[in-house]
Every structure is written in C-alpha cells, then in structure tokens.
Design a protein around this motif. Structure first.
Motif, PDB file in Angstrom:
ATOM      1  N   SER A  11       0.829  -1.207   0.000  1.00  0.00           N
ATOM      2  CA  SER A  11       0.000   0.000   0.000  1.00  0.00           C
ATOM      3  C   SER A  11       0.863   1.256   0.000  1.00  0.00           C
ATOM      4  CB  SER A  11      -0.941   0.000   1.208  1.00  0.00           C
ATOM      5  OG  SER A  11      -0.209  -0.082   2.417  1.00  0.00           O
ATOM      6  N   ALA A  12       2.030   1.195   0.657  1.00  0.00           N
ATOM      7  CA  ALA A  12       2.933   2.353   0.675  1.00  0.00           C
ATOM      8  C   ALA A  12       3.419   2.671  -0.733  1.00  0.00           C
ATOM      9  CB  ALA A  12       4.119   2.087   1.601  1.00  0.00           C
ATOM     10  N   ASP A  13       3.721   1.636  -1.503  1.00  0.00           N
ATOM     11  CA  ASP A  13       4.139   1.841  -2.895  1.00  0.00           C
ATOM     12  C   ASP A  13       3.023   2.517  -3.692  1.00  0.00           C
ATOM     13  OD1 ASP A  13       6.358   0.467  -2.097  1.00  0.00           O
ATOM     14  OD2 ASP A  13       6.090  -1.233  -3.436  1.00  0.00           O
ATOM     15  N   SER A  14       1.786   2.066  -3.457  1.00  0.00           N
ATOM     16  CA  SER A  14       0.647   2.638  -4.176  1.00  0.00           C
ATOM     17  C   SER A  14       0.465   4.111  -3.828  1.00  0.00           C
ATOM     18  CB  SER A  14      -0.625   1.856  -3.829  1.00  0.00           C
ATOM     19  OG  SER A  14      -1.747   2.417  -4.458  1.00  0.00           O
ATOM     20  N   ARG A  15       0.531   4.435  -2.537  1.00  0.00           N
ATOM     21  CA  ARG A  15       0.379   5.829  -2.118  1.00  0.00           C
ATOM     22  C   ARG A  15       1.443   6.715  -2.755  1.00  0.00           C
ATOM     23  NH1 ARG A  15      -0.553   3.479   2.999  1.00  0.00           N
ATOM     24  NH2 ARG A  15       1.596   3.907   3.625  1.00  0.00           N
ATOM     25  N   THR A  16       2.674   6.242  -2.748  1.00  0.00           N
ATOM     26  CA  THR A  16       3.778   7.028  -3.296  1.00  0.00           C
ATOM     27  C   THR A  16       3.611   7.240  -4.794  1.00  0.00           C
ATOM     28  OG1 THR A  16       5.262   6.080  -1.623  1.00  0.00           O
ATOM     29  CG2 THR A  16       6.292   7.179  -3.496  1.00  0.00           C
ATOM     30  N   ALA A  17       3.383   6.150  -5.517  1.00  0.00           N
ATOM     31  CA  ALA A  17       3.329   6.226  -6.981  1.00  0.00           C
ATOM     32  C   ALA A  17       2.137   7.037  -7.482  1.00  0.00           C
ATOM     33  CB  ALA A  17       3.282   4.819  -7.563  1.00  0.00           C
ATOM     34  N   TRP A 155      13.358   6.597  -3.336  1.00  0.00           N
ATOM     35  CA  TRP A 155      12.597   7.748  -3.822  1.00  0.00           C
ATOM     36  C   TRP A 155      12.259   8.689  -2.671  1.00  0.00           C
ATOM     37  CZ3 TRP A 155       8.395   5.597  -7.736  1.00  0.00           C
ATOM     38  CH2 TRP A 155       9.064   4.969  -8.814  1.00  0.00           C
ATOM     39  N   VAL A 156      11.941   8.102  -1.518  1.00  0.00           N
ATOM     40  CA  VAL A 156      11.644   8.915  -0.328  1.00  0.00           C
ATOM     41  C   VAL A 156      12.860   9.772   0.017  1.00  0.00           C
ATOM     42  CG1 VAL A 156      11.041   8.892   2.116  1.00  0.00           C
ATOM     43  CG2 VAL A 156      10.009   7.214   0.560  1.00  0.00           C
ATOM     44  N   LEU A 157      14.035   9.158   0.022  1.00  0.00           N
ATOM     45  CA  LEU A 157      15.258   9.904   0.339  1.00  0.00           C
ATOM     46  C   LEU A 157      15.530  10.993  -0.687  1.00  0.00           C
ATOM     47  CD1 LEU A 157      17.683   7.109   1.614  1.00  0.00           C
ATOM     48  CD2 LEU A 157      16.514   8.861   2.960  1.00  0.00           C
ATOM     49  N   ASN A 158      15.238  10.726  -1.955  1.00  0.00           N
ATOM     50  CA  ASN A 158      15.415  11.761  -2.980  1.00  0.00           C
ATOM     51  C   ASN A 158      14.631  13.016  -2.637  1.00  0.00           C
ATOM     52  OD1 ASN A 158      15.486   9.411  -5.791  1.00  0.00           O
ATOM     53  ND2 ASN A 158      17.172  10.285  -4.618  1.00  0.00           N
ATOM     54  N   GLY A 159      13.499  12.829  -1.950  1.00  0.00           N
ATOM     55  CA  GLY A 159      12.650  13.964  -1.617  1.00  0.00           C
ATOM     56  C   GLY A 159      12.819  14.488  -0.205  1.00  0.00           C
ATOM     57  N   PHE A 160      13.759  13.897   0.544  1.00  0.00           N
ATOM     58  CA  PHE A 160      13.928  14.331   1.937  1.00  0.00           C
ATOM     59  C   PHE A 160      14.736  15.623   2.015  1.00  0.00           C
ATOM     60  CE2 PHE A 160      16.074  14.608   6.014  1.00  0.00           C
ATOM     61  CZ  PHE A 160      15.027  14.381   6.904  1.00  0.00           C
ATOM     62  N   ILE A 161      14.133  16.633   2.639  1.00  0.00           N
ATOM     63  CA  ILE A 161      14.817  17.898   2.916  1.00  0.00           C
ATOM     64  C   ILE A 161      14.627  18.178   4.404  1.00  0.00           C
ATOM     65  CG2 ILE A 161      14.862  20.376   2.460  1.00  0.00           C
ATOM     66  CD1 ILE A 161      13.719  19.763  -0.318  1.00  0.00           C
ATOM     67  N   ASN A 213      10.472   7.141  11.782  1.00  0.00           N
ATOM     68  CA  ASN A 213       9.426   6.136  11.534  1.00  0.00           C
ATOM     69  C   ASN A 213       8.029   6.756  11.476  1.00  0.00           C
ATOM     70  OD1 ASN A 213      10.220   3.466  10.969  1.00  0.00           O
ATOM     71  ND2 ASN A 213      10.920   3.165  13.076  1.00  0.00           N
ATOM     72  N   ASP A 214       7.968   8.000  11.106  1.00  0.00           N
ATOM     73  CA  ASP A 214       6.699   8.735  11.038  1.00  0.00           C
ATOM     74  C   ASP A 214       6.236   8.795   9.583  1.00  0.00           C
ATOM     75  OD1 ASP A 214       4.603  10.509  11.047  1.00  0.00           O
ATOM     76  OD2 ASP A 214       5.664  12.119  12.100  1.00  0.00           O
ATOM     77  N   MET A 215       5.150   8.077   9.262  1.00  0.00           N
ATOM     78  CA  MET A 215       4.679   8.029   7.876  1.00  0.00           C
ATOM     79  C   MET A 215       4.244   9.399   7.367  1.00  0.00           C
ATOM     80  SD  MET A 215       4.179   6.629   5.021  1.00  0.00           S
ATOM     81  CE  MET A 215       4.573   4.894   5.303  1.00  0.00           C
ATOM     82  N   GLU A 216       3.683  10.221   8.248  1.00  0.00           N
ATOM     83  CA  GLU A 216       3.279  11.559   7.819  1.00  0.00           C
ATOM     84  C   GLU A 216       4.496  12.385   7.407  1.00  0.00           C
ATOM     85  OE1 GLU A 216       0.123  12.648   7.293  1.00  0.00           O
ATOM     86  OE2 GLU A 216      -0.274  10.514   7.650  1.00  0.00           O
ATOM     87  N   ARG A 217       5.588  12.230   8.128  1.00  0.00           N
ATOM     88  CA  ARG A 217       6.834  12.932   7.757  1.00  0.00           C
ATOM     89  C   ARG A 217       7.370  12.373   6.449  1.00  0.00           C
ATOM     90  NH1 ARG A 217       9.869  15.355   5.637  1.00  0.00           N
ATOM     91  NH2 ARG A 217      11.858  16.302   6.293  1.00  0.00           N
ATOM     92  N   CYS A 221       7.955  13.870   1.692  1.00  0.00           N
ATOM     93  CA  CYS A 221       9.072  13.734   0.749  1.00  0.00           C
ATOM     94  C   CYS A 221       8.604  13.580  -0.690  1.00  0.00           C
ATOM     95  CB  CYS A 221       9.951  12.541   1.141  1.00  0.00           C
ATOM     96  SG  CYS A 221      10.708  12.698   2.779  1.00  0.00           S
ATOM     97  N   TRP A 222       7.419  12.995  -0.892  1.00  0.00           N
ATOM     98  CA  TRP A 222       6.907  12.898  -2.269  1.00  0.00           C
ATOM     99  C   TRP A 222       5.678  13.770  -2.511  1.00  0.00           C
ATOM    100  CZ3 TRP A 222       6.345   8.470   0.971  1.00  0.00           C
ATOM    101  CH2 TRP A 222       5.027   8.116   1.293  1.00  0.00           C
ATOM    102  N   GLU A 223       5.066  14.271  -1.428  1.00  0.00           N
ATOM    103  CA  GLU A 223       3.880  15.098  -1.605  1.00  0.00           C
ATOM    104  C   GLU A 223       4.196  16.591  -1.681  1.00  0.00           C
ATOM    105  OE1 GLU A 223       0.882  14.291   1.267  1.00  0.00           O
ATOM    106  OE2 GLU A 223       0.436  12.293   0.469  1.00  0.00           O
ATOM    107  N   LYS A 224       5.293  17.021  -1.042  1.00  0.00           N
ATOM    108  CA  LYS A 224       5.573  18.455  -0.949  1.00  0.00           C
ATOM    109  C   LYS A 224       6.885  18.883  -1.615  1.00  0.00           C
ATOM    110  CE  LYS A 224       1.833  19.290   1.375  1.00  0.00           C
ATOM    111  NZ  LYS A 224       0.717  20.012   0.725  1.00  0.00           N
TER     112      LYS A 224
END
Length: 257
Positions: A11-17, A155-161, A213-217, A221-224
């Motif tokens: 489901s995490a893959d689906s949300r991200t993609a 991909w998450v790390l690519n978007g981590f600021i 380990n915070d999914m909202e955080r 990374c991919w939403e903002k």
C-alpha cells in the motif's frame, strides 16, 4: 469512469506512486486541480472495488477471475518475440492479458507497474518485454513502469529535505558515517541486512532514522518536495524515469479524453 490499474508490492508503494503521478499531471495541465482530478479517472486494482493489486496476489486474482467472471487465459508461452522472458516478464504479461479481458466491461486505459528492483535490474527488463508485447494491441492501453532502484525508500530519500535542526543533525551524522549524502545518492544504499555493520547502508533503515518512523513525515518527501528537485535527484533511482513515463504516457490519456 476511466480506470488506471495499479500493480505494486504494498500500500505504501501505491500511495507514493499515485500521489506522485497526480502531482506530475497537475503540473503539466494548469486546468487540473484535485476536484477535477477525482472526476477524470480513478486508481484501481485488477479486482473491482480495490485501489491496487499486489504482485504476490496475481496468480490468485487470475484464478478467481476464471471462476467468478469466466476468464479464460490464453496458453502461456514463456518468451516474448522469440526472446526468453526475464524476471517479472511472465507475471506482467499475465496481468496485461487479464486487463485485455477486463477492458470488455471496464473503461481501463492504463496499467502502472511499480516494482522495487532489489538489486535485480532484470525485473524492469522483464516488465519492458511485457510492454513491448502489448503496446500496439487494441484497444489502446498505456503501460507505465516505475522501477525503484533499489527500493521505494530510495525515492523517499530523494525527496527528503531537513525541516528542522534535529533532522539536519541526524542527516549530517549519517553523511559522515557513509561518506556520501544518502538523499543525493540513495541508489548506493544496497544493503539488505538491518544488522551492523551493514545497517547504515540499508535504505529502509536510513529512511526510518531520518523520518523517525513517522509516515506523515515520510509522505512530505513525495507530496511536498518540488518536482524539479525530485527529477534532479532521482536520475539513478528510477524516480526521474517514472516521472517522465507519467508525463508522456498518462498525460496523453487525459489529452485524448
């Protein structure tokens, strides 16, 4: 309504993609917003009433389709255009064959395959074989590939600021241990063990440390994170390629409809 079938590992893959794809489409079409988007298409799985389907369930889904909707799969041959199918090629062709059957009663215009490569580049090659087998068949079906190298977490790390001093400090400590920036070069995090000394080179571990380990955080990374930033950082992780596939293939459907 138009359906885009989503094939993922979780489901995490689906949300991200799907969220990434929606952002790319809204960037491309200035008339598109969240309200209009929900009336343009829906993300679905192979089974009606689902939002995605998982790779691990494909065989069961096909078996259920045989008994429930009288699906009769064609005899399967383990090669494409005379070339033996690589990893995931067979499963992808089976999915696409089922989708062709489902198109008789559902308005399916695209299939999105999302896959962690897990140090197996032949997975993407197999899905590409399946695409080449189906791309010119009718009715028209767009096939989008998102191959995360090595995993979605890259991909998450690519978007981590870093958003605060604590996150900056944690990132700096990880950079010092690795001798490189895991957000810029997340494709180098290829360890599969969560035990020392490999632990710090496990992409899942690094994401967990940076996001607490915070999914909202993690979602930020991919939403903002700016898409330009993601394109620049995602060249080696497959993220840039996925964004391009969405721009070229999914966008074409919205234009044609």
């Amino acid at each position: 309504m138009i359906e885009f079938i989503v094939i993922v590992e979780s489901s995490a893959d689906s949300r991200t993609a799907t969220k990434l794809a929606e952002r790319v489409l809204k960037e491309k079409f200035d008339w598109l917003d969240d309200d209009i988007l929900q009336h343009c298409f829906q993300w679905t799985g192979l089974e009606e009433g689902t939002e995605f389907s998982c790779w691990r369930d494909i065989i069961k889904i096909i078996d259920d389709a045989k008994s429930q909707i009288k699906y009769k799969p064609s005899r399967f041959i383990g090669h494409s255009k005379g070339v033996p199918l690589k990893a995931d090629g067979a499963a992808s062709i089976k999915v696409l064959n089922l989708v062709r059957f489902l198109q008789k009663t559902r308005h399916i215009k695209a299939v999105i395959f999302i896959r962690d490569l897990d140090n197996q580049p032949e997975r993407k090659e197999g899905i590409e074989q399946a695409r080449s087998e189906h791309i010119d068949k009718m009715p028209k079906l767009e096939i989008i590939i998102g191959a995360a190298d090595p995993k979605r977490e890259a991909w998450v790390l690519n978007g981590f600021i870093p958003s605060n001093q604590q996150e900056e400090q944690i990132l700096e400590e990880i950079k010092n241990k690795l001798s490189f920036d895991p957000c810029i070069e997340s494709h180098r995090l290829r360890a599969t063990s969560e035990k020392e000394p490999e632990r710090i080179r496990n992409v899942k571990v690094v994401v967990a440390q940076l996001t607490g380990n915070d999914m909202e955080r993690e979602k930020l990374c991919w939403e903002k994170t700016n898409l330009k930033h993601l394109r620049e950082r995602g060249v080696d992780t497959g993220l840039t390629d996925y964004i391009c596939e969405v721009e070229e293939r999914l966008a074409a459907i919205l234009l044609s409809d």
